[in-house]
Scaffold this active site. Structure first.
Site, PDB file in Angstrom:
ATOM      1  N   MET A  55      71.770  21.025 -18.545  1.00 51.09           N
ATOM      2  CA  MET A  55      71.465  20.598 -17.181  1.00 51.09           C
ATOM      3  C   MET A  55      70.411  21.527 -16.564  1.00 51.09           C
ATOM      4  SD  MET A  55      74.758  18.874 -15.539  1.00 51.09           S
ATOM      5  CE  MET A  55      75.590  20.339 -14.975  1.00 51.09           C
ATOM      6  N   GLY A  61      72.767  31.943 -22.442  1.00 51.36           N
ATOM      7  CA  GLY A  61      73.751  31.076 -23.100  1.00 51.36           C
ATOM      8  C   GLY A  61      73.064  29.864 -23.709  1.00 51.36           C
ATOM      9  N   HIS A  62      72.231  29.196 -22.886  1.00 50.14           N
ATOM     10  CA  HIS A  62      71.468  28.054 -23.402  1.00 50.14           C
ATOM     11  C   HIS A  62      70.530  28.509 -24.532  1.00 50.14           C
ATOM     12  CE1 HIS A  62      72.114  26.868 -19.039  1.00 50.14           C
ATOM     13  NE2 HIS A  62      72.623  25.820 -19.663  1.00 50.14           N
ATOM     14  N   GLN A  86      78.178  12.855 -13.877  1.00 54.38           N
ATOM     15  CA  GLN A  86      79.284  13.733 -14.281  1.00 54.38           C
ATOM     16  C   GLN A  86      79.775  14.600 -13.125  1.00 54.38           C
ATOM     17  OE1 GLN A  86      76.858  15.754 -17.405  1.00 54.38           O
ATOM     18  NE2 GLN A  86      77.852  17.613 -16.714  1.00 54.38           N
TER      19      GLN A  86
HETATM   20  P1  AMP Z   1      75.015  23.222 -18.927  1.00 53.66           P
HETATM   21  O1  AMP Z   1      73.545  23.318 -18.643  1.00 53.66           O
HETATM   22  O2  AMP Z   1      75.847  24.136 -18.095  1.00 53.66           O
HETATM   23  O3  AMP Z   1      75.498  21.788 -18.949  1.00 53.66           O
HETATM   24  O4  AMP Z   1      75.221  23.749 -20.413  1.00 53.66           O
HETATM   25  C1  AMP Z   1      74.499  23.204 -21.484  1.00 53.66           C
HETATM   26  C2  AMP Z   1      75.084  23.723 -22.771  1.00 53.66           C
HETATM   27  O5  AMP Z   1      74.975  25.141 -22.796  1.00 53.66           O
HETATM   28  C3  AMP Z   1      76.570  23.389 -22.927  1.00 53.66           C
HETATM   29  O6  AMP Z   1      76.824  23.024 -24.272  1.00 53.66           O
HETATM   30  C4  AMP Z   1      77.246  24.683 -22.563  1.00 53.66           C
HETATM   31  O7  AMP Z   1      78.494  24.848 -23.182  1.00 53.66           O
HETATM   32  C5  AMP Z   1      76.247  25.693 -23.086  1.00 53.66           C
HETATM   33  N1  AMP Z   1      76.436  26.974 -22.383  1.00 53.66           N
HETATM   34  C6  AMP Z   1      76.419  27.177 -21.050  1.00 53.66           C
HETATM   35  N2  AMP Z   1      76.711  28.472 -20.775  1.00 53.66           N
HETATM   36  C7  AMP Z   1      76.919  29.073 -21.958  1.00 53.66           C
HETATM   37  C8  AMP Z   1      77.283  30.402 -22.353  1.00 53.66           C
HETATM   38  N3  AMP Z   1      77.485  31.359 -21.449  1.00 53.66           N
HETATM   39  N4  AMP Z   1      77.419  30.667 -23.651  1.00 53.66           N
HETATM   40  C9  AMP Z   1      77.239  29.683 -24.589  1.00 53.66           C
HETATM   41  N5  AMP Z   1      76.901  28.421 -24.290  1.00 53.66           N
HETATM   42  C10 AMP Z   1      76.750  28.116 -22.990  1.00 53.66           C
END
Ligand code: AMP
Length: 306
Positions: A55, A61-62, A86
């Protein structure tokens, strides 16, 4: 392979935006047809494709997901889309942080090949009416407080899978229930895509990285450490042989409840794949929590095979 990669990159023209660094191109487009055209060209060249759905407002993390995708595939698509369906009605859709320029820089540095950054109208026609709805796996944990969340997640991920047709897709264990839900959807609907789960990336002090951490003021940022502290404590108890869910969860809750700015949504132990509650730790165990720090809802977890 590098020459191949360049050839693939130069082969695509007519994109909404092209970012050039050091002779390597990374494209960004908001159009489904352009993603399809590019992926078809890659396929014609016999290249493998990885997808990292996000997103946006990308952080380390990403980046860990993108790094892994770049290592395991010839080409990598990052989708960068704040998916309106969502979010529940009173949730943070409008406030959700966005910074596409910073996202482009991170993707480029990580070696992604294409960012798909559509407007909501590109993804959802005004008369959009088809959803992917899952039972059971999506009903516990976050599904209790966010009853329509996983319907939105499954629908958008299913659409992204159809648009990109990747060989592999990368998801973080940070959203452990989401990962379980996606694995189940792929299995149930016979999608020929390998789902790769990636470990949680944390700040130096333990807080799991999240785009939503930006909502926290200084005091809340400090208070937010109760989540990782509880996670580490629960993990330690389990490593030391404790198997009783109530014993582990009550100690974790105690740590969180000691923080006045924290309000527990849930702290639970479940099977990591079925998300069924467990009274005793056995198998692949997910211990997960959602906690409000002020008005910000944060999640964290650990998974252990016992
Ligand atoms: P989001 O943009 O929050 O929807 O996250 C996109 C992807 O990045 C999802 O698969 C999350 O699980 C992963 N993600 C977000 N934060 C982390 C993190 N701290 N460590 C590992 N993966 C992450």
């Amino acid at each position: 392979m590098f020459a191949n990669k360049l050839a693939g990159r130069y082969a695509c023209i007519g994109f909404a935006g092209v970012v050039r660094i050091g002779g390597i191109l990374m494209e960004i487009t908001g159009l489904i047809d352009e993603v399809r055209k590019q992926v078809k060209e890659w396929r014609r060249q016999g290249l493998t494709v990885g997808l990292v759905p996000t997103m946006g407002y990308l952080h380390e993390g990403h980046k860990s997901l993108i790094d892994r995708a770049v290592a395991e595939n010839d080409r990598v698509v990052v989708s960068d889309f704040v998916n309106p369906i969502q979010f529940g009605v009173n949730e943070d859709l409008d406030a959700y942080p966005r910074d596409i320029e910073a996202d482009k820089r991170l993707c480029r540095q990580a070696g992604a090949d294409l960012i798909f950054h559509p407007e909501p109208e590109e993804m959802y026609a005004p008369d959009f009416s088809t959803y992917v709805e899952m039972q059971k796996v999506s009903e516990g944990l976050c599904g209790k407080t966010r009853p329509t969340h996983f319907k939105g997640v499954c629908t958008v991920v299913c659409k992204l899978f159809h648009i990109v047709m990747p060989d592999r897709a990368y998801f973080g264990q940070k959203d452990a229930q989401q990962l379980a839900v996606i694995r189940r959807m792929v299995r149930d609907l016979d999608m020929d895509i390998q789902i790769v789960g990636c470990p949680i990336i944390r700040e130096a002090d333990g807080l799991a990285k999240s785009s939503r951490n930006t909502y926290l003021n200084e005091e809340e940022r400090r208070a937010a450490l109760v989540l990782s502290r509880a996670v580490f404590h629960g993990e330690e108890m389990m490593k030391n042989g404790e198997r009783d869910a109530d014993t582990i969860l009550s100690q974790m809750r105690k740590i969180i409840e000691a923080e006045p700015l924290a309000r527990i949504d849930y702290v639970e132990m479940t099977d990591a794949d079925s998300i069924k509650p467990l009274a005793r730790a056995q198998g692949r165990v997910l211990t997960a929590m959602a906690v409000y720090i002020g008005t910000t809802r944060l999640i964290d977890n650990f998974i252990m095979e016992v």
